[in-house]
Design a protein around this motif. Structure first.
Motif, PDB file in Angstrom:
ATOM      1  N   UNK A  36       0.741  -1.084   0.201  1.00 51.03           N
ATOM      2  CA  UNK A  36       0.178   0.057   0.044  1.00 51.03           C
ATOM      3  C   UNK A  36       0.849   1.251   0.032  1.00 51.03           C
ATOM      4  N   UNK A  37       2.088   1.207   0.407  1.00 47.21           N
ATOM      5  CA  UNK A  37       2.832   2.575   0.722  1.00 47.21           C
ATOM      6  C   UNK A  37       4.103   2.291   0.153  1.00 47.21           C
ATOM      7  N   UNK A  38       4.785   3.473  -0.386  1.00 51.84           N
ATOM      8  CA  UNK A  38       6.213   3.440  -0.871  1.00 51.84           C
ATOM      9  C   UNK A  38       7.063   3.292   0.385  1.00 51.84           C
ATOM     10  N   UNK A  39       8.112   2.387   0.108  1.00 51.99           N
ATOM     11  CA  UNK A  39       9.095   2.304   1.242  1.00 51.99           C
ATOM     12  C   UNK A  39       9.780   3.561   1.422  1.00 51.99           C
ATOM     13  N   UNK A  40      10.461   3.580   2.777  1.00 56.14           N
ATOM     14  CA  UNK A  40      11.368   4.870   2.876  1.00 56.14           C
ATOM     15  C   UNK A  40      12.400   4.923   1.935  1.00 56.14           C
ATOM     16  N   UNK A  41      12.829   3.692   1.365  1.00 52.84           N
ATOM     17  CA  UNK A  41      14.042   4.039   0.362  1.00 52.84           C
ATOM     18  C   UNK A  41      13.422   4.586  -0.583  1.00 52.84           C
ATOM     19  N   UNK A  42      12.338   4.147  -1.186  1.00 50.44           N
ATOM     20  CA  UNK A  42      11.957   4.624  -2.443  1.00 50.44           C
ATOM     21  C   UNK A  42      11.515   6.136  -2.356  1.00 50.44           C
ATOM     22  N   UNK A  43      11.076   6.582  -1.161  1.00 47.26           N
ATOM     23  CA  UNK A  43      10.748   7.903  -1.018  1.00 47.26           C
ATOM     24  C   UNK A  43      11.796   8.664  -0.805  1.00 47.26           C
ATOM     25  N   UNK A  44      12.907   8.316  -0.316  1.00 46.60           N
ATOM     26  CA  UNK A  44      14.235   8.889  -0.049  1.00 46.60           C
ATOM     27  C   UNK A  44      14.661   9.205  -1.423  1.00 46.60           C
ATOM     28  N   UNK A  45      14.448   8.241  -2.304  1.00 44.66           N
ATOM     29  CA  UNK A  45      15.325   8.383  -3.604  1.00 44.66           C
ATOM     30  C   UNK A  45      14.576   9.543  -4.596  1.00 44.66           C
ATOM     31  N   UNK A  46      13.214   9.148  -4.619  1.00 42.85           N
ATOM     32  CA  UNK A  46      12.199  10.157  -5.245  1.00 42.85           C
ATOM     33  C   UNK A  46      12.417  11.646  -4.643  1.00 42.85           C
ATOM     34  N   UNK A  47      12.708  11.762  -3.365  1.00 45.22           N
ATOM     35  CA  UNK A  47      12.364  13.125  -2.784  1.00 45.22           C
ATOM     36  C   UNK A  47      14.027  13.940  -3.145  1.00 45.22           C
ATOM     37  N   UNK A  48      15.042  12.853  -3.169  1.00 39.39           N
ATOM     38  CA  UNK A  48      16.205  13.551  -3.311  1.00 39.39           C
ATOM     39  C   UNK A  48      16.344  13.896  -4.770  1.00 39.39           C
ATOM     40  N   UNK A  49      15.602  13.572  -5.881  1.00 35.22           N
ATOM     41  CA  UNK A  49      15.412  13.996  -7.245  1.00 35.22           C
ATOM     42  C   UNK A  49      14.562  15.484  -7.214  1.00 35.22           C
ATOM     43  N   UNK A  50      13.489  15.308  -6.498  1.00 36.47           N
ATOM     44  CA  UNK A  50      12.686  16.364  -6.718  1.00 36.47           C
ATOM     45  C   UNK A  50      13.538  17.572  -5.890  1.00 36.47           C
ATOM     46  N   UNK A  51      14.314  17.404  -4.585  1.00 37.09           N
ATOM     47  CA  UNK A  51      15.116  18.481  -4.075  1.00 37.09           C
ATOM     48  C   UNK A  51      16.049  19.018  -5.252  1.00 37.09           C
ATOM     49  N   UNK A  52      16.620  18.140  -5.969  1.00 35.07           N
ATOM     50  CA  UNK A  52      17.798  18.525  -6.671  1.00 35.07           C
ATOM     51  C   UNK A  52      17.163  19.461  -7.959  1.00 35.07           C
ATOM     52  N   UNK A  53      16.028  19.033  -8.385  1.00 40.61           N
ATOM     53  CA  UNK A  53      15.252  19.465  -9.434  1.00 40.61           C
ATOM     54  C   UNK A  53      14.982  21.022  -9.067  1.00 40.61           C
ATOM     55  N   UNK A  54      14.889  21.432  -7.700  1.00 42.73           N
ATOM     56  CA  UNK A  54      14.531  22.569  -7.222  1.00 42.73           C
ATOM     57  C   UNK A  54      15.684  23.264  -6.745  1.00 42.73           C
ATOM     58  N   UNK A  55      16.884  22.883  -7.134  1.00 45.54           N
ATOM     59  CA  UNK A  55      18.306  23.319  -6.601  1.00 45.54           C
ATOM     60  C   UNK A  55      18.286  23.590  -5.378  1.00 45.54           C
ATOM     61  N   UNK A  56      17.775  22.509  -4.475  1.00 45.06           N
ATOM     62  CA  UNK A  56      18.176  22.307  -3.010  1.00 45.06           C
ATOM     63  C   UNK A  56      19.190  21.036  -2.914  1.00 45.06           C
TER      64      UNK A  56
END
Length: 249
Positions: free
Chosen positions: A67-87
């Protein structure tokens, strides 16, 4: 083993899988590793960081499996979002999950290892740190940048911001990324996001003063709200510690 790699690292899948499959035998452990374990490995001349998340309880094993994305998958996805926003955050390399059973088990987040000079925690514990106030104000501007980019970092706590010092320039990098919201933040959301950082009134006063320069709210109102949420968090934290102590006794 299910693995998802960033495009730049797809040709190094075999080496990364070897490290994951032999995580307990190789690598250099960082910290005590009482819950999650973080180890360093060498990959094509670079040092990489592999975080092994603790296997959740039976209930959450079902939740993360179906039902839910793992902490590992969320970490990977969120890191990509941060980098796309120059964070700033260590460059994401991959995430992996062991799918060999009916329930969720091991999961890993892999990123480049980042050298840094200090974390926010040193600002709390070393008030005599050189350029302490300048770093604290720069950190506050960094947090404002997060908020303006609609990023609510739910683990905005002392150990989760790495700081690189270059003369009097400061670069900030977020780690422990699996808990984030992406939304428009109102005034209370923004003030509450500072609540886990420090119990020191003088530090909150500096952060409130700096943050008030960028929003329409008065400096006094910014401080009072920021200090309110800080006290509320500290009281809840103390209450939980006392409860745990009583349960142990």
């Amino acid at each position: 083993m299910k693995i998802k790699l960033a495009p730049l690292f797809e040709d190094q899948k075999r080496e990364i899988l070897f490290y994951l499959e032999n995580f307990n035998q190789f690598g250099t452990l960082i910290g005590e590793g009482s819950r999650n374990k973080i180890k360093l490995f060498e990959l094509n001349g670079k040092i990489i960081n592999i975080k092994s998340f603790k296997i959740p309880n039976k209930f959450n094993q079902v939740i993360y499996k179906y039902f839910r994305k793992s902490k590992a998958e969320r970490s990977f996805n969120y890191a990509q979002i941060l980098i796309s926003k120059n964070i700033g955050t260590p460059a994401p390399i991959a995430y992996a999950e062991n799918n060999s059973s009916a329930l969720f088990s091991e999961s890993y987040y892999i990123s480049e290892h980042l050298e840094y000079d200090l974390t926010y925690r040193e600002l709390v514990t070393h008030s005599d740190l050189e350029n302490h106030e300048q770093i604290l104000r720069a950190f506050t501007r960094f947090t404002y940048k997060l908020h303006e980019n609609q990023i609510e970092f739910l683990d905005h706590s002392p150990g989760n911001t790495l700081i690189q010092v270059n003369d009097k320039a400061y670069n900030f990098f977020l780690v422990d990324l699996n808990r984030m919201n992406f939304k428009q933040l109102n005034f209370d959301d923004r003030m509450k996001n500072f609540s886990h950082l420090t119990p020191k009134r003088e530090m909150v006063e500096v952060m409130a003063d700096e943050y008030s320069k960028f929003i329409k709210e008065d400096r006094v109102e910014v401080f009072e709200k920021m200090w309110f949420y800080t006290n509320k968090f500290q009281e809840n934290h103390l209450r939980k510690k006392m409860l745990k102590k009583k349960l142990k006794l």
